[in-house]
Design a protein around this motif. Structure first.
Motif, PDB file in Angstrom:
ATOM      1  N   MET A   1      28.738  20.345  91.780  1.00 55.60           N
ATOM      2  CA  MET A   1      29.001  19.728  93.073  1.00 55.60           C
ATOM      3  C   MET A   1      30.139  20.400  93.831  1.00 55.60           C
ATOM      4  N   ALA A   2      30.821  21.372  93.206  1.00 56.66           N
ATOM      5  CA  ALA A   2      31.815  22.156  93.937  1.00 56.66           C
ATOM      6  C   ALA A   2      31.152  23.236  94.779  1.00 56.66           C
ATOM      7  N   TYR A   3      29.875  23.503  94.528  1.00 56.29           N
ATOM      8  CA  TYR A   3      29.140  24.522  95.270  1.00 56.29           C
ATOM      9  C   TYR A   3      28.671  23.907  96.587  1.00 56.29           C
ATOM     10  N   PRO A   4      29.138  24.414  97.737  1.00 54.20           N
ATOM     11  CA  PRO A   4      28.865  23.748  99.018  1.00 54.20           C
ATOM     12  C   PRO A   4      27.399  23.408  99.296  1.00 54.20           C
ATOM     13  N   PRO A   5      26.418  24.282  98.995  1.00 56.46           N
ATOM     14  CA  PRO A   5      25.027  23.884  99.257  1.00 56.46           C
ATOM     15  C   PRO A   5      24.585  22.658  98.463  1.00 56.46           C
ATOM     16  N   ASN A   6      25.097  22.494  97.238  1.00 52.92           N
ATOM     17  CA  ASN A   6      24.737  21.317  96.444  1.00 52.92           C
ATOM     18  C   ASN A   6      25.348  20.051  97.037  1.00 52.92           C
ATOM     19  N   ARG A   7      26.625  20.127  97.373  1.00 49.38           N
ATOM     20  CA  ARG A   7      27.305  18.954  97.955  1.00 49.38           C
ATOM     21  C   ARG A   7      26.659  18.556  99.281  1.00 49.38           C
ATOM     22  N   ASP A   8      26.420  19.535 100.145  1.00 44.87           N
ATOM     23  CA  ASP A   8      25.760  19.264 101.423  1.00 44.87           C
ATOM     24  C   ASP A   8      24.369  18.687 101.203  1.00 44.87           C
ATOM     25  N   GLY A   9      23.636  19.242 100.244  1.00 46.46           N
ATOM     26  CA  GLY A   9      22.271  18.794 100.005  1.00 46.46           C
ATOM     27  C   GLY A   9      22.196  17.341  99.568  1.00 46.46           C
ATOM     28  N   VAL A  10      23.099  16.936  98.681  1.00 42.94           N
ATOM     29  CA  VAL A  10      23.107  15.550  98.202  1.00 42.94           C
ATOM     30  C   VAL A  10      23.440  14.591  99.338  1.00 42.94           C
ATOM     31  N   LEU A  11      24.467  14.914 100.133  1.00 43.55           N
ATOM     32  CA  LEU A  11      24.860  14.042 101.244  1.00 43.55           C
ATOM     33  C   LEU A  11      23.759  13.976 102.294  1.00 43.55           C
ATOM     34  N   PHE A  12      23.137  15.118 102.599  1.00 42.63           N
ATOM     35  CA  PHE A  12      22.023  15.140 103.541  1.00 42.63           C
ATOM     36  C   PHE A  12      20.880  14.263 103.043  1.00 42.63           C
ATOM     37  N   PHE A  13      20.531  14.392 101.765  1.00 39.63           N
ATOM     38  CA  PHE A  13      19.421  13.602 101.217  1.00 39.63           C
ATOM     39  C   PHE A  13      19.733  12.115 101.255  1.00 39.63           C
TER      40      PHE A  13
END
Length: 319
Positions: free
Chosen positions: A212-224
């Motif tokens: 979750m420190a990887y920006p695409p993962n963090r953004d993806g979870v919040l977007f979903f």
């Protein structure tokens, strides 16, 4: 000789998994020497470690090395240069393998054959990332994109062989340097470890796995959670979102307030969560390379719902 930022002691993120697979396979046919930042691990027959750069040192290097991308400048230390020069002078190495773009500034130290595993087209990652941030971060990532593209071109035009994980990344990099010596080495999965299991028909878990420190993962979870999950709950009130992975920040941890969401934090083994998944999701909106999380889910026989970018570079067909 293999040069990497760190030894893959924990295989809890994609870059470490890829490096471990390289080390295992190469060790079957070659004698390896691994040099990295950190402590000796004994992972290979020979290891050399150089003290990690301090945070202050990283910031100073990033500030003064304006010609280099920040991720590269932060890792270019005098101690590592001297250690590599000494090994190159005294060692009998047939080939130097440099793992990832962030360590590639050291390639000019060596006079013999060098292979750099870029893994991803990092400047493509920065270009896409900039589109999802507001000013001033957008300008920062655009600047990093330009510096990274220039650095990648320098590497690609040097005549050394570079590797990437997908044809999509290779095509982009050939656009930067048409004459580059590029080879595609796809990511893979240990199919004995990630083996198919019977689906749990009573599960309504939507499982996301990632650092979750990887920006695409963090953004993806919040977007979903904000844009997609409400529609899922409307049609399937039993659904649960399960976020599996280390380094969850406050905005991800705050999702625990919703009874329909579980945020696990770091886990030793992701397989039990994949085993219980009704669907594995990959709502990644920007990035480059390929997602090992999708390969692991498919190896276990799980259905995957992904964005187009999330499954980019994998030979998959919608449906």
């Amino acid at each position: 000789m293999i040069l990497a930022e760190e030894a893959p002691v924990q295989t809890d993120q994609g870059d470490r998994i890829r490096l471990l697979h390289f080390l295992r396979e190469l060790s079957h046919h070659h004698e390896l020497t691994l040099i990295h930042f950190g402590d000796n691990t004994g992972e290979t027959e020979k290891t050399f470690s150089v003290p990690r750069p301090s945070l202050a040192g990283k910031l100073l290097r990033a500030f003064f090395a304006l010609d280099l991308p920040v991720t590269v400048a932060m890792r270019r230390t005098g101690r590592m240069r001297r250690a590599l020069a000494e090994l190159a002078k005294n060692g009998d190495y047939d080939l130097v393998f440099i793992y990832q773009t962030k360590m590639a500034a050291y390639f000019s130290i060596f006079s013999g054959p060098v292979v750099v595993d870029l893994t991803d087209a990092v400047s493509l990652y920065y270009r896409r990332m900039a589109g999802y941030y507001r000013l001033p971060l957008r300008l920062l990532y655009r600047f990093e994109q330009l510096k990274m593209a220039r650095f990648e071109r320098r590497l690609l035009e040097s005549g050394i062989t570079c590797l990437v994980a997908s044809e999509a990344d290779a095509g982009y990099l050939r656009g930067i340097a048409p004459g580059a010596r590029l080879a595609v080495v796809p990511n893979g999965v240990d199919t004995a470890y990630f083996a198919p299991t019977k689906a749990n028909d009573s599960s309504f878990d939507l499982v996301f796995v990632g650092n979750m420190a990887y920006p695409p993962n963090r953004d993806g979870v919040l977007f979903f959670y904000r844009q997609v999950f409400p529609a899922v709950l409307k049609n399937c009130p039993e659904a649960r979102l399960v976020v599996v992975g280390k380094n969850a920040q406050d905005d991800i941890l705050a999702l625990r307030k919703d009874r329909a969401v579980t945020v696990t934090g770091y886990v030793d083994d992701v397989r039990p969560y994949l085993r219980e998944a009704a669907v594995v999701i990959c709502p990644v909106r920007f990035g480059a390379g390929t997602r090992i999380k999708i390969l692991e889910a498919m190896a276990m026989g799980r259905a995957v719902v992904s964005t187009a970018v999330g499954c980019e570079g994998l030979e998959v067909v919608a449906g």
